[in-house]
Motif scaffolding. Structure first.
Motif, PDB file in Angstrom:
ATOM      1  N   MET A   1       0.860  -1.199   0.000  1.00  0.00           N
ATOM      2  CA  MET A   1       0.000   0.000   0.000  1.00  0.00           C
ATOM      3  C   MET A   1       0.890   1.241   0.000  1.00  0.00           C
ATOM      4  N   SER A   2       0.590   2.178  -0.906  1.00  0.00           N
ATOM      5  CA  SER A   2       1.498   3.323  -0.996  1.00  0.00           C
ATOM      6  C   SER A   2       1.128   4.363   0.067  1.00  0.00           C
ATOM      7  N   ILE A   3       2.103   5.194   0.376  1.00  0.00           N
ATOM      8  CA  ILE A   3       1.938   6.177   1.450  1.00  0.00           C
ATOM      9  C   ILE A   3       0.929   7.248   1.053  1.00  0.00           C
ATOM     10  N   VAL A   4       0.908   7.570  -0.258  1.00  0.00           N
ATOM     11  CA  VAL A   4      -0.042   8.585  -0.734  1.00  0.00           C
ATOM     12  C   VAL A   4      -0.874   7.979  -1.858  1.00  0.00           C
ATOM     13  N   SER A   5      -2.194   8.054  -1.729  1.00  0.00           N
ATOM     14  CA  SER A   5      -3.031   7.568  -2.826  1.00  0.00           C
ATOM     15  C   SER A   5      -3.862   8.732  -3.361  1.00  0.00           C
ATOM     16  N   TYR A   6      -4.238   8.603  -4.617  1.00  0.00           N
ATOM     17  CA  TYR A   6      -5.039   9.670  -5.221  1.00  0.00           C
ATOM     18  C   TYR A   6      -6.197   9.031  -5.970  1.00  0.00           C
ATOM     19  N   GLN A   7      -7.404   9.507  -5.724  1.00  0.00           N
ATOM     20  CA  GLN A   7      -8.543   8.979  -6.481  1.00  0.00           C
ATOM     21  C   GLN A   7      -9.568  10.082  -6.717  1.00  0.00           C
ATOM     22  N   LEU A   8     -10.322   9.905  -7.797  1.00  0.00           N
ATOM     23  CA  LEU A   8     -11.386  10.870  -8.084  1.00  0.00           C
ATOM     24  C   LEU A   8     -12.681  10.350  -7.483  1.00  0.00           C
ATOM     25  N   ILE A   9     -13.332  11.189  -6.684  1.00  0.00           N
ATOM     26  CA  ILE A   9     -14.676  10.834  -6.212  1.00  0.00           C
ATOM     27  C   ILE A   9     -15.584  11.891  -6.825  1.00  0.00           C
ATOM     28  N   GLY A  10     -16.274  11.522  -7.909  1.00  0.00           N
ATOM     29  CA  GLY A  10     -17.046  12.521  -8.652  1.00  0.00           C
ATOM     30  C   GLY A  10     -16.090  13.575  -9.193  1.00  0.00           C
ATOM     31  N   ASN A  11     -16.403  14.826  -8.897  1.00  0.00           N
ATOM     32  CA  ASN A  11     -15.549  15.899  -9.424  1.00  0.00           C
ATOM     33  C   ASN A  11     -14.480  16.349  -8.420  1.00  0.00           C
ATOM     34  N   ILE A  12     -14.312  15.567  -7.338  1.00  0.00           N
ATOM     35  CA  ILE A  12     -13.319  15.954  -6.325  1.00  0.00           C
ATOM     36  C   ILE A  12     -12.155  14.944  -6.314  1.00  0.00           C
ATOM     37  N   GLY A  13     -10.960  15.444  -6.378  1.00  0.00           N
ATOM     38  CA  GLY A  13      -9.773  14.593  -6.277  1.00  0.00           C
ATOM     39  C   GLY A  13      -9.386  14.450  -4.815  1.00  0.00           C
ATOM     40  N   VAL A  14      -9.257  13.205  -4.369  1.00  0.00           N
ATOM     41  CA  VAL A  14      -8.946  12.999  -2.950  1.00  0.00           C
ATOM     42  C   VAL A  14      -7.518  12.469  -2.802  1.00  0.00           C
ATOM     43  N   ILE A  15      -6.711  13.255  -2.104  1.00  0.00           N
ATOM     44  CA  ILE A  15      -5.320  12.839  -1.830  1.00  0.00           C
ATOM     45  C   ILE A  15      -5.314  12.306  -0.406  1.00  0.00           C
ATOM     46  N   GLN A  16      -5.007  11.015  -0.288  1.00  0.00           N
ATOM     47  CA  GLN A  16      -5.093  10.385   1.025  1.00  0.00           C
ATOM     48  C   GLN A  16      -3.693   9.950   1.473  1.00  0.00           C
ATOM     49  N   LEU A  17      -3.312  10.375   2.673  1.00  0.00           N
ATOM     50  CA  LEU A  17      -1.979  10.038   3.176  1.00  0.00           C
ATOM     51  C   LEU A  17      -2.087   8.910   4.197  1.00  0.00           C
ATOM     52  N   ASN A  18      -1.115   8.025   4.146  1.00  0.00           N
ATOM     53  CA  ASN A  18      -1.139   6.898   5.075  1.00  0.00           C
ATOM     54  C   ASN A  18       0.284   6.526   5.456  1.00  0.00           C
ATOM     55  N   ASN A  19       0.823   7.248   6.418  1.00  0.00           N
ATOM     56  CA  ASN A  19       2.208   7.031   6.844  1.00  0.00           C
ATOM     57  C   ASN A  19       2.233   6.883   8.363  1.00  0.00           C
ATOM     58  N   PRO A  20       1.839   5.691   8.850  1.00  0.00           N
ATOM     59  CA  PRO A  20       1.736   5.509  10.300  1.00  0.00           C
ATOM     60  C   PRO A  20       3.096   5.700  10.988  1.00  0.00           C
ATOM     61  N   PRO A  21       3.141   6.028  12.271  1.00  0.00           N
ATOM     62  CA  PRO A  21       1.963   6.185  13.135  1.00  0.00           C
ATOM     63  C   PRO A  21       1.317   7.577  13.066  1.00  0.00           C
ATOM     64  N   VAL A  22       2.071   8.618  12.643  1.00  0.00           N
ATOM     65  CA  VAL A  22       1.502   9.970  12.795  1.00  0.00           C
ATOM     66  C   VAL A  22       1.543  10.762  11.490  1.00  0.00           C
ATOM     67  N   ASN A  23       1.694  10.045  10.353  1.00  0.00           N
ATOM     68  CA  ASN A  23       1.740  10.708   9.041  1.00  0.00           C
ATOM     69  C   ASN A  23       2.805  11.789   8.958  1.00  0.00           C
ATOM     70  N   ALA A  24       3.969  11.514   9.587  1.00  0.00           N
ATOM     71  CA  ALA A  24       5.072  12.485   9.518  1.00  0.00           C
ATOM     72  C   ALA A  24       5.466  12.685   8.056  1.00  0.00           C
ATOM     73  N   LEU A  25       5.963  13.893   7.771  1.00  0.00           N
ATOM     74  CA  LEU A  25       6.237  14.302   6.385  1.00  0.00           C
ATOM     75  C   LEU A  25       7.568  13.733   5.892  1.00  0.00           C
ATOM     76  N   SER A  26       7.608  12.444   5.690  1.00  0.00           N
ATOM     77  CA  SER A  26       8.843  11.833   5.206  1.00  0.00           C
ATOM     78  C   SER A  26       9.044  12.182   3.742  1.00  0.00           C
ATOM     79  N   LYS A  27      10.224  11.866   3.238  1.00  0.00           N
ATOM     80  CA  LYS A  27      10.533  12.135   1.834  1.00  0.00           C
ATOM     81  C   LYS A  27       9.489  11.488   0.922  1.00  0.00           C
ATOM     82  N   ALA A  28       9.156  10.203   1.200  1.00  0.00           N
ATOM     83  CA  ALA A  28       8.204   9.490   0.335  1.00  0.00           C
ATOM     84  C   ALA A  28       6.841  10.180   0.349  1.00  0.00           C
TER      85      ALA A  28
END
Ligand code: 3HC
Ligand code: NAI
Length: 692
Positions: A1-28
């Motif tokens: 599972m990638s750390i950042v996923s992107y999908q279109l929900i209707g006309n809205i683009g959803v950028i979802q972050l998943n970098n446990p435990p606290v979604n720290a802003l790593s390079k990836a």
């Protein structure tokens, strides 16, 4: 599972972050967000939502990357792509949006948050300043003063407060993604503009004259010696006076200066040290723990009452047991008074106070403790009484109850031996005032079970304490070391210094208070009475206690009697020097054949602090403390040691162990006192070029 996923929900683009435990802003993560924003620019989306999975929105830059060569793309690059997006980006916040995480939200065009969310810029607690636009964007939204308060305190605020300050545009309820999608669709349908915070201009004329100068003066007192808070004020001032680009450039320069400072290095060390302290070597992470749903406390004095408050604050019911009805009422009244003070400081509402008080029940009957999960004894510091209490607890408490003592010095093994269940007995050493001080030493006795250790370490987090594990010895980690620090303070005094010099030097060095002023605050009679119980041999060198003994005998007990090492104004408690004390000091020196000399400030610092370090090394050698960083946590969170110096052992590393070692050798040679003999561990590390 990638750390950042992107999908279109209707006309809205959803950028979802998943970098446990606290979604720290790593390079990836930075890379992933940049990529998603780029993709969104050319698809059919009309607005974007930036949202996180897991327990929280982004909690900040990845602190473990600090101090290493920067990795592309930088956080600034990522924020730039968000801010320059041609489609509005909505940040959807839950949990804690902290530091670079909140700065990411500020680069978005709109921000919505769950009411339970918190936002903050805690960088100052790491000796840093917000390095990704926080100092420039926050004042553009909130005004200058609120921005200074938020950024220099580092304290997170609730979403509702953030909304009131203009930092959040909308509070939402229910499912965050659904709510954010609704908000984004509404923005699209209203053709809402791309609101870029950078385009807001602060009207310099609206800033009260002298605001920045006054703020600097206030910080000089509050954040003594710390560099980051002053840099923050400069950067916020730049947000008023310079265009955004130049403000960001200044912020960047100052951020890098802070990052490279020994102060930030020390504070980052403590951040990880605190989390490391929660780990017990040799006890598996999955060791079963016992539920703590109710607590009993024996003794409602200074400590018992404060300890009770910790549990009530966490929603855990407490039964407070005292020796008789009168003592019980005194104890409960003290607790109520302490809560009233908290309310008067605005830190608790009247309703919360009542809620907490309703969780604390008093009793004089041990039978009321039969079903409690944990009992903490905080009666007089007397082994005989403590043993009696534990014998009684052993009779009445249910099987599996944890029996703890708050003793400062008594042997927990002997207390455990008064019961038939030594595996369930442990030391939980709180610090005074127990409802305020963050430190709790967890003292494992020889027979304490892993389960009991794991349970109490976990419980510490519930009651918001920093737990550090110690083995049994006289004074455990903190107080055992403190004796050596206090000894040197006394010796410097009798050899030529004054209370004023010692306290000022140590406070200027960063200690929350000087050692003699601490004595006056605590009451000189406490250690006087404790010494009375010791043999001449145990008391040690009379030069190290003859002055405080004489002060007590003169009726100078410290602040409570209006005089100790200093005189205290009865109204303001302001302290002043007293020639009578200096005369006493000179008399005592003469009595002990000491020719007083001028003691340089540097010698005072080195003698007091190196004495701590040497004893710390002995604790490590003996296995009393698990690791050097644990000792740092004890001193920074329990003894007013300056966080910007990282604790005594980290400080020793910064000074260089060779220098510490050679200085100790010199002191040993000069005094021929065994306590100055360098610890074997210190000698080994120093001579092999290693660190703690
Ligand atoms: N970077 C790297 N690791 C982090 C981290 C961060 N920013 N924040 C938390 N972690 C790690 C912890 O070290 C811990 O790791 P471990 O399990 O291996 O010990 C794990 O995440 C969980 O953290 P906690 O045990 O602290 O979990 P809590 O739930 O109690 O608290 C929290 C969560 C409130 C987010 C707390 O971790 C916290 O305050 N983190 C620091 C936040 C912070 O200071 N952010 C600013 C960073 S500086 C910055 O952003 C610079 C920017 O301006 C450029
Ligand atoms: P205290 O004297 O303020 O309170 C002790 C209380 O215990 C009194 O209210 C007394 O009535 C009660 N008590 C005595 N014998 C009892 C018995 N048999 N059954 C029930 N209650 C009994 O003392 P304080 O300062 O609260 O200290 C308590 C313990 O905490 C001591 O072991 C002390 O070493 C330790 N401690 C104290 C710290 C401090 O700064 N005061 C800091 C850390 C630990």
């Amino acid at each position: 599972m990638s750390i950042v996923s992107y999908q279109l929900i209707g006309n809205i683009g959803v950028i979802q972050l998943n970098n446990p435990p606290v979604n720290a802003l790593s390079k990836a993560l930075r890379q992933g967000v940049q990529h998603a924003i780029k993709t969104a620019q050319s698809d059919s989306s009309q607005a974007l939502v930036l949202i996180c999975e897991g327990r929280t929105f982004i909690a900040g830059a990845d602190i473990s990357e600090f101090g290493q060569p920067p990795l592309e793309p930088s956080l600034r690059d990522m924020l730039n792509s968000i801010e320059t997006s041609s489609k509005p980006v909505v940040a959807a916040i839950h949990g804690t949006a902290l530091g670079g995480g909140f700065e990411t939200a500020l680069a978005c065009h709109y921000r919505c948050a769950l009411a339970s969310a918190k936002i903050g810029l805690p960088e100052v607690k790491l000796g840093l300043l917000p390095g990704a636009g926080g100092t420039q964007r926050v004042p553009r939204l909130t005004g200058v003063e609120a921005a200074l308060n938020l950024i220099t305190s580092g304290r997170p605020i609730a979403a509702a407060r953030a909304e009131a300050l203009g930092l959040i545009d909308r509070l939402v309820e229910g499912d965050l993604l659904e709510a954010a999608l609704t908000y984004a669709r509404q923005l699209v349908s209203e053709a809402a503009p791309l609101r870029r915070v950078r385009n807001i201009e602060i009207d310099a004329a609206s800033i009260p004259a002298g605001l920045f100068e006054n703020y600097r003066k206030k910080l000089a007192r509050r954040a003594r010696g710390q560099i980051a808070p002053m840099h923050i004020v400069d950067c916020v001032e730049a947000a008023v006076n310079l265009p955004m680009g130049q403000g960001l450039k200044l912020e960047r320069e100052r951020f890098m200066q802070c990052m490279q400072s020994t102060q930030s290095c020390a504070m980052r060390h403590l951040f990880f040290a605190e989390r490391q302290a929660a780990r017990v070597d040799g006890i598996e992470k999955n060791t079963p723990t016992r539920p703590i749903g109710s607590v009993g406390i024996i003794g409602g004095g200074t400590m018992g009452g404060g300890i009770a408050m910790n549990f009530a604050n966490a929603g855990i019911p407490v039964t407070l047991l005292e020796i008789n009805q009168q003592a019980l009422e005194r104890g409960l009244t003290l607790v109520e008074k302490n809560y009233a003070i908290t309310v008067s400081k605005g830190k608790l509402s009247a309703a919360q106070k009542e809620q907490c008080l309703s969780l604390i029940q008093g009793t004089t009957d041990y039978a009321d403790l039969a079903e409690t999960d944990l009992v903490i004894e905080a009666v007089f510091e007397d082994l005989g009484i403590k043993k009696q209490v534990f014998k009684k607890l052993d009779e009445v408490c249910k099987a599996g109850a944890i029996l703890a003592t708050n003793t400062s010095y008594q042997d927990v093994n002997l207390i455990a031996a008064a019961t038939q269940r030594p595996a369930d007995v442990i030391g939980l050493h709180f610090f005074s005032p127990a409802n305020v001080m963050r430190l709790m030493e967890v003292v494992r006795a020889d027979k304490t079970s892993d389960e009991v250790i794991a349970t109490t370490m976990k419980m510490a987090k519930t009651i918001k304490k920093v737990a550090v594990l110690s083995r049994v010895c006289y004074g455990f980690i903190g107080n055992r070391m403190l004796r050596h620090y206090a000894r040197e303070a006394q010796l410097c005094l009798i050899e030529g210094s004054s209370p004023q010099q010692i306290d000022t030097v140590m406070q200027d060095w960063g200690m929350a208070m000087g050692p003699l002023a601490v004595g006056d605050l605590a009451g000189l009679d406490i250690s006087y009475n404790a010494r009375k119980a010791l043999s001449v041999e145990q008391k040690g060198d009379p030069r190290t206690y003859c002055i405080p003994d004489a002060l007590v005998e003169m009726g100078r007990l410290g602040q409570k009697s209006g005089a100790g090492y200093y005189n205290y104004d009865p109204q303001t408690r302001a302290r002043s020097n007293d020639e009578a004390v200096m005369q006493l000091v000179r008399d005592k020196a003469a009595e002990h054949g000491i020719e007083r000399r001028e003691i340089p400030d540097e010698e005072i610092v080195n003698r007091l602090i190196f004495a701590l370090i040497n004893e710390g090394a002995k604790l490590l050698e003996e296995g009393i403390a698990q690791r050097a960083s644990d000792i740092d946590v004890v001193y920074a969170s329990g003894y007013g040691f300056p966080v910007a110096r990282g604790g005594p052992m980290h400080y020793a590393n910064t000074v260089g162990l060779e220098k510490i070692y050679s200085t100790l050798c010199r002191y040993y040679e000069q005094t021929d006192k065994d306590y100055w003999r360098p610890a074997a561990l210190l000698e080994e590390l120093a001579t092999t070029g290693k660190q703690f």
